[in-house]
Design a protein around this motif. Structure first.
Motif, PDB file in Angstrom:
ATOM      1  N   TYR A 178      46.956  68.304  29.195  1.00  0.00           N
ATOM      2  CA  TYR A 178      46.307  68.095  27.891  1.00  0.00           C
ATOM      3  C   TYR A 178      45.883  66.638  27.781  1.00  0.00           C
ATOM      4  O   TYR A 178      46.669  65.715  28.054  1.00  0.00           O
ATOM      5  N   ASP A 179      44.617  66.421  27.386  1.00  0.00           N
ATOM      6  CA  ASP A 179      44.060  65.075  27.216  1.00  0.00           C
ATOM      7  C   ASP A 179      44.065  64.694  25.747  1.00  0.00           C
ATOM      8  O   ASP A 179      43.573  65.454  24.889  1.00  0.00           O
ATOM      9  N   LEU A 180      44.602  63.505  25.454  1.00  0.00           N
ATOM     10  CA  LEU A 180      44.683  63.022  24.084  1.00  0.00           C
ATOM     11  C   LEU A 180      44.085  61.623  24.014  1.00  0.00           C
ATOM     12  O   LEU A 180      44.431  60.751  24.800  1.00  0.00           O
ATOM     13  N   LYS A 181      43.150  61.429  23.089  1.00  0.00           N
ATOM     14  CA  LYS A 181      42.526  60.124  22.912  1.00  0.00           C
ATOM     15  C   LYS A 181      42.878  59.564  21.542  1.00  0.00           C
ATOM     16  O   LYS A 181      42.940  60.288  20.554  1.00  0.00           O
ATOM     17  N   ILE A 182      43.092  58.241  21.477  1.00  0.00           N
ATOM     18  CA  ILE A 182      43.442  57.568  20.229  1.00  0.00           C
ATOM     19  C   ILE A 182      42.380  56.533  19.918  1.00  0.00           C
ATOM     20  O   ILE A 182      42.312  55.480  20.562  1.00  0.00           O
ATOM     21  N   ARG A 183      41.520  56.862  18.974  1.00  0.00           N
ATOM     22  CA  ARG A 183      40.482  55.942  18.470  1.00  0.00           C
ATOM     23  C   ARG A 183      39.662  55.295  19.587  1.00  0.00           C
ATOM     24  O   ARG A 183      39.275  54.133  19.496  1.00  0.00           O
ATOM     25  N   SER A 184      39.414  56.038  20.623  1.00  0.00           N
ATOM     26  CA  SER A 184      38.559  55.586  21.748  1.00  0.00           C
ATOM     27  C   SER A 184      39.106  54.360  22.451  1.00  0.00           C
ATOM     28  O   SER A 184      38.412  53.740  23.259  1.00  0.00           O
ATOM     29  N   ARG A 185      40.345  53.983  22.160  1.00  0.00           N
ATOM     30  CA  ARG A 185      40.928  52.802  22.792  1.00  0.00           C
ATOM     31  C   ARG A 185      41.869  53.166  23.938  1.00  0.00           C
ATOM     32  O   ARG A 185      41.965  52.431  24.917  1.00  0.00           O
ATOM     33  N   ALA A 186      42.547  54.219  23.778  1.00  0.00           N
ATOM     34  CA  ALA A 186      43.522  54.615  24.797  1.00  0.00           C
ATOM     35  C   ALA A 186      43.436  56.119  25.025  1.00  0.00           C
ATOM     36  O   ALA A 186      43.064  56.879  24.125  1.00  0.00           O
ATOM     37  N   GLY A 187      43.750  56.513  26.216  1.00  0.00           N
ATOM     38  CA  GLY A 187      43.750  57.928  26.563  1.00  0.00           C
ATOM     39  C   GLY A 187      45.063  58.314  27.224  1.00  0.00           C
ATOM     40  O   GLY A 187      45.632  57.544  27.993  1.00  0.00           O
ATOM     41  N   PHE A 188      45.520  59.493  26.919  1.00  0.00           N
ATOM     42  CA  PHE A 188      46.757  60.002  27.488  1.00  0.00           C
ATOM     43  C   PHE A 188      46.479  61.371  28.118  1.00  0.00           C
ATOM     44  O   PHE A 188      45.734  62.175  27.552  1.00  0.00           O
ATOM     45  N   ARG A 189      47.076  61.594  29.258  1.00  0.00           N
ATOM     46  CA  ARG A 189      47.015  62.911  29.876  1.00  0.00           C
ATOM     47  C   ARG A 189      48.436  63.351  30.198  1.00  0.00           C
ATOM     48  O   ARG A 189      49.115  62.736  31.030  1.00  0.00           O
ATOM     49  N   ILE A 190      48.863  64.378  29.548  1.00  0.00           N
ATOM     50  CA  ILE A 190      50.194  64.938  29.755  1.00  0.00           C
ATOM     51  C   ILE A 190      50.039  66.185  30.605  1.00  0.00           C
ATOM     52  O   ILE A 190      49.212  67.058  30.314  1.00  0.00           O
ATOM     53  N   SER A 191      50.830  66.270  31.671  1.00  0.00           N
ATOM     54  CA  SER A 191      50.678  67.389  32.591  1.00  0.00           C
ATOM     55  C   SER A 191      52.044  67.933  33.026  1.00  0.00           C
ATOM     56  O   SER A 191      53.046  67.223  33.015  1.00  0.00           O
ATOM     57  N   ALA A 192      52.037  69.193  33.407  1.00  0.00           N
ATOM     58  CA  ALA A 192      53.226  69.851  33.951  1.00  0.00           C
ATOM     59  C   ALA A 192      52.774  70.762  35.092  1.00  0.00           C
ATOM     60  O   ALA A 192      51.766  71.470  34.966  1.00  0.00           O
ATOM     61  N   ASN A 193      53.506  70.714  36.208  1.00  0.00           N
ATOM     62  CA  ASN A 193      53.141  71.498  37.380  1.00  0.00           C
ATOM     63  C   ASN A 193      54.379  72.150  37.996  1.00  0.00           C
ATOM     64  O   ASN A 193      55.486  71.610  37.912  1.00  0.00           O
ATOM     65  N   ALA A 194      54.141  73.288  38.607  1.00  0.00           N
ATOM     66  CA  ALA A 194      55.194  73.975  39.361  1.00  0.00           C
ATOM     67  C   ALA A 194      54.600  74.407  40.700  1.00  0.00           C
ATOM     68  O   ALA A 194      53.494  74.951  40.742  1.00  0.00           O
ATOM     69  N   THR A 195      55.309  74.158  41.784  1.00  0.00           N
ATOM     70  CA  THR A 195      54.844  74.550  43.121  1.00  0.00           C
ATOM     71  C   THR A 195      55.800  75.585  43.717  1.00  0.00           C
ATOM     72  O   THR A 195      57.003  75.561  43.443  1.00  0.00           O
ATOM     73  N   ASN A 196      55.214  76.474  44.522  1.00  0.00           N
ATOM     74  CA  ASN A 196      55.987  77.541  45.188  1.00  0.00           C
ATOM     75  C   ASN A 196      56.818  78.334  44.178  1.00  0.00           C
ATOM     76  O   ASN A 196      58.015  78.560  44.368  1.00  0.00           O
ATOM     77  N   LEU A 197      56.150  78.756  43.111  1.00  0.00           N
ATOM     78  CA  LEU A 197      56.868  79.408  42.016  1.00  0.00           C
ATOM     79  C   LEU A 197      57.377  80.786  42.404  1.00  0.00           C
ATOM     80  O   LEU A 197      58.499  81.162  42.072  1.00  0.00           O
ATOM     81  N   PHE A 198      56.539  81.570  43.100  1.00  0.00           N
ATOM     82  CA  PHE A 198      57.013  82.863  43.582  1.00  0.00           C
ATOM     83  C   PHE A 198      56.227  83.272  44.814  1.00  0.00           C
ATOM     84  O   PHE A 198      55.107  82.808  45.046  1.00  0.00           O
ATOM     85  N   THR A 199      56.818  84.165  45.604  1.00  0.00           N
ATOM     86  CA  THR A 199      56.214  84.634  46.848  1.00  0.00           C
ATOM     87  C   THR A 199      56.398  86.136  46.968  1.00  0.00           C
ATOM     88  O   THR A 199      57.509  86.644  46.766  1.00  0.00           O
ATOM     89  N   LEU A 200      55.316  86.836  47.288  1.00  0.00           N
ATOM     90  CA  LEU A 200      55.381  88.269  47.563  1.00  0.00           C
ATOM     91  C   LEU A 200      55.357  88.459  49.076  1.00  0.00           C
ATOM     92  O   LEU A 200      54.395  88.075  49.742  1.00  0.00           O
ATOM     93  N   THR A 201      56.425  89.013  49.627  1.00  0.00           N
ATOM     94  CA  THR A 201      56.530  89.164  51.072  1.00  0.00           C
ATOM     95  C   THR A 201      57.559  90.231  51.415  1.00  0.00           C
ATOM     96  O   THR A 201      58.468  90.511  50.634  1.00  0.00           O
ATOM     97  N   ARG A 202      57.413  90.796  52.614  1.00  0.00           N
ATOM     98  CA  ARG A 202      58.396  91.730  53.141  1.00  0.00           C
ATOM     99  C   ARG A 202      59.388  91.026  54.063  1.00  0.00           C
ATOM    100  O   ARG A 202      60.324  91.651  54.555  1.00  0.00           O
ATOM    101  N   TYR A 203      59.197  89.742  54.274  1.00  0.00           N
ATOM    102  CA  TYR A 203      60.075  88.984  55.148  1.00  0.00           C
ATOM    103  C   TYR A 203      61.410  88.754  54.457  1.00  0.00           C
ATOM    104  O   TYR A 203      61.467  88.316  53.301  1.00  0.00           O
TER     105      TYR A 203
END
Length: 461
Positions: A396-421
């Protein structure tokens, strides 16, 4: 003990491009590479290439077709070279050694530790490619398709040396190999509005690899080198007519059953013991009964990326898939057969073994003094294909009076796998040490990919 080494590469290249009415295109190039890794007289290789293309979308007969923005057909041919050997592969190697000629005296010296091939030269790949590029619906959709065939000659591979000549192996130019494949890419912006957009890209690759010649040999056996498991036997091969990464082992056909006592006794077994196909029918399970049981090289791979943006909120996802590959799970073997590195069975699957008078329809063999749980066999061979959610994120990008910008992020890797192994991670492998093309599909304690969660904050002003 020094790891110092030095090598150099010198290249010359020339190219001519031609365009007629921006519809008919041609390109010819020639390149000469010289590598210090090879001996004098063999250091330089010549690698020409040529390509043509037809901008079909600019022809008059397609100008009124509004759905097609761009259509291009292309073809190319060329030679490329590989110098994938150590800097001193053409020179004999020496090791430090100590020796005592008399009691109480130790002298230092050197000895020949390996042989070399002074005639090494460039490994050469000839490739033919036919392709198409297309853009549709005012740039909304892009499609690319490629068919290619690669013929590689003078492969830089290890060649066995007979024991009477010192044994071991030496890197030489031997054999030929062919790769035939298809690559497809479909991407586009499916939604494009003021506050809402959705982009997606899908890739698909199919590959058929075939070893066509190995010089004086028809098959080269390899040991994966897994200490405590593959000691003393081969579990990988590359063989004429088959793919690199082929797995070598016995075909397991279940335990000996009741009523087969007489036949089992001929192999020194009893009902419940592991039974393998006796290929040569000599009444003994030995090296002559090994065959190619699978392949660690996948037939096809795919990837999918997608991003949805609504105002200042962005959501992205990435999927990857690998299909048509096998893996020998040595973990299952060691921790069910209660031998070698594992002195007690720790896998719950072991309760499904053959138990006389209790569980005689089981697929797993019994524990008995005569039962042979062979690690390199179809008993522990599994389909290692998978579809994995590789990454998912939101920002999510948040700007404050065109002076500062914030980007808050959340990520997950290898969340699930479908396999017969059944192993921990179908993607993990013990292959490496520069020979991963030859030894594939081996899993014994390989470190798995981690499932990771991250939260981030980016500030700009």
């Amino acid at each position: 003990s020094s790891s110092y080494y030095m090598w150099a590469l010198m290249s010359y290249i020339g190219r001519i491009n031609y365009s007629f009415k921006d519809r008919y295109l041609a390109s010819v190039s020639i390149r000469q590479d010289g590598s210090s890794k090879f001996s004098k007289g063999r250091r330089f290789g010549l690698f020409p290439s040529a390509a043509i293309a037809w901008q079909v979308g600019k022809e008059k007969f397609l100008k009124d077709v509004r759905a097609i923005d761009r259509l291009k057909l292309r073809a190319s041919w060329g030679l490329t070279g590989s110098q994938a050997v150590s800097p001193y592969a053409t020179r004999p190697a020496y090791d430090d050694v100590t020796y005592s000629f008399a009691t109480g005296t130790v002298l230092n010296g050197i000895r020949l530790s390996g042989q070399s091939d002074s005639g090494l030269s460039w490994e050469t790949t000839e490739q033919v490619d036919l392709g198409m590029d297309m853009t549709l619906f005012q740039g909304r959709l892009d499609f690319e398709a490629d068919w290619y065939m690669k013929n590689t000659r003078d492969l830089l591979l290890n060649k066995k040396i007979p024991g009477y000549l010192g044994g071991g192996s030496v890197v030489s130019n031997i054999g030929r190999m062919r790769n035939v494949g298809v690559d497809l890419t479909l991407s586009g912006r499916l939604i494009n509005k003021k506050n809402l957009s959705f982009d997606m890209a899908l890739t698909f690759s199919w590959l058929k690899n075939t070893v066509r010649d190995l010089g004086d040999e028809t098959v080269v056996y390899m040991n994966s080198g897994i200490t405590g498991v593959s000691d003393g036997f081969y579990d990988c091969v590359y063989m004429v007519g088959h793919s690199l990464g082929s797995l070598w082992g016995l075909e397991y056909i279940g335990p000996w059953r009741k009523g087969e006592e007489k036949e089992a006794a001929g192999y020194g077994c009893v009902p419940g013991d592991a039974r393998y196909v006796d290929i040569d029918g000599n009444g003994v399970i030995d090296g002559n009964d090994y065959k190619i049981i699978g392949c660690g090289m996948p037939d096809c791979t795919m990837g999918l990326t997608a991003e949805l943006v609504w105002k200042r909120l962005a959501f992205n996802v990435m999927l990857e898939g690998v299909f048509g590959n096998d893996k020998i799970d040595y973990n299952r073997c060691m921790f069910m057969m209660a031998a070698r590195d594992a002195r007690a069975a720790t896998f719950a699957e072991a309760v499904k073994r053959y138990i006389p008078g209790v569980q005689e329809d089981a697929w797993l063999p019994a524990w008995s003094p005569t039962s042979q749980w062979k690690p390199a066999s179809t008993l522990f061979l599994e389909n290692a294909g998978y579809l994995r959610l590789k990454n998912i994120g939101v920002a999510y990008d948040l700007k404050i009076r065109s002076r500062a910008g914030f980007r808050i992020s959340a990520n997950a890797t290898n969340l699930f796998t479908l396999t017969r192994y059944s192993g921990i991670d179908p993607e993990s492998s013990n292959s490496g040490d520069g020979i991963s093309d030859l030894i594939q599909g081996i899993d014994y304690g390989a470190y798995p990919n981690c499932r990771t969660f991250t939260i981030g904050l980016r500030v700009s002003y």
